[in-house]
Design a protein around this motif. Structure first.
Motif: not given
Length: 273
Positions: A149-156, A189-197, A201-203
């Motif tokens: 989760g933290v990784g995707k939040a930063l990669l985005a 997925e990363l574009r969605q992360v930016k859109e929703r903030g 990480d779902n398993e």
């Protein structure tokens, strides 16, 4: 306006002259270089006499300098000195401590604080509650970014070119059947992360583990860290999942604010003469 020069705002009482002086500094910082008095006054909607008085005061304290040749104004070295003092004192791990503790008490799950280092997630703080699932992570540990989760939040928030370099260097190895292993799918997925903030990480790195993470921004607007809540899928579901999202995004916003991040400019209602 009251005779004492104060005005009421949603945050309380502000001194109009102080607000105007700070608006001058903010404007000059955004433009950079030297500016004439007339342009500063016109841009901020002030009378030239008002702007001149404020600039003279700021000049006396070293926040503004005036060219002896052109008479134009620029930001002073005192701002540089103060900026260095503030920057040196804003260590994200230190600043985040009370917010992490509050988050653990509120959600009663494991809380992580991590940064992106050399394309990997580096954990710089971890706190567990009494009922927390014991997650195989510790301060100083590195984990892949694409399936945390933290990784995707930063990669985005990486530039596209940097994201491609990370993927090329680290690959997208599979850890569970839920792991994203295709670059295009990860990009979506990363574009969605930016859109929703926030990121989820779902398993993706460990079966039965769910994680909700949000980015932390520094004073320059850079995503410098991420904070997350991790727990069993069975516990982080439905209402508790929504609570995790609300709590994590609020904690990330609070830490960002404490680091000097300002997502919106000061309102223009302070510009009246």
């Amino acid at each position: 306006m009251p005779a004492n020069g104060q005005m009421k705002t949603a945050e309380g009482t502000q001194i109009r002259s102080v607000a105007k002086a700070l608006m001058i500094i903010d404007y000059m910082a955004s433009v950079q270089g030297e500016l004439p008095l007339a342009k500063i006054a016109a841009r901020l909607g002030m009378a030239k006499s008002t702007a001149h008085g404020l600039l003279a005061t700021l000049k006396d304290f070293g926040y503004i300098e005036q060219s002896p040749f052109t008479g134009n104004y620029k930001l002073g070295m005192r701002l540089f000195e103060i900026g260095n003092i503030v920057g040196n004192s804003l260590d994200v791990r230190t600043v985040a401590v009370p917010y992490i503790q509050q988050l653990v008490g509120e959600i009663e799950e494991t809380v992580h604080l991590a940064v992106l280092d050399k394309g990997e997630v580096l954990y710089i703080d971890k706190r567990e509650s009494h009922q927390s699932l014991r997650i195989v992570s510790q301060v100083g540990m590195r984990l892949p970014a694409h399936c945390t989760g933290v990784g995707k939040a930063l990669l985005a928030y990486l530039p596209e070119s940097e994201l491609k370099r990370v993927i090329a260097a680290k690959g997208l190895p599979r850890y569970t059947k839920q792991t994203i292993t295709e670059a295009q799918k990860l990009g979506n997925e990363l574009r969605q992360v930016k859109e929703r903030g926030y990121a989820v990480d779902n398993e993706e790195i460990m079966d039965s583990l769910r994680c909700v993470a949000a980015p932390v921004f520094d004073h320059s607007g850079r995503a410098c860290a991420a904070i997350s809540v991790s727990g069993p899928v069975a516990r982080l579901a439905k209402e508790r999942f929504e609570l995790a999202v609300t709590s994590v995004t609020r904690a990330a916003a609070d830490i960002s604010a404490a680091l000097g991040y300002r997502p919106a400019a000061v309102g223009s209602d302070l510009l009246g003469t």
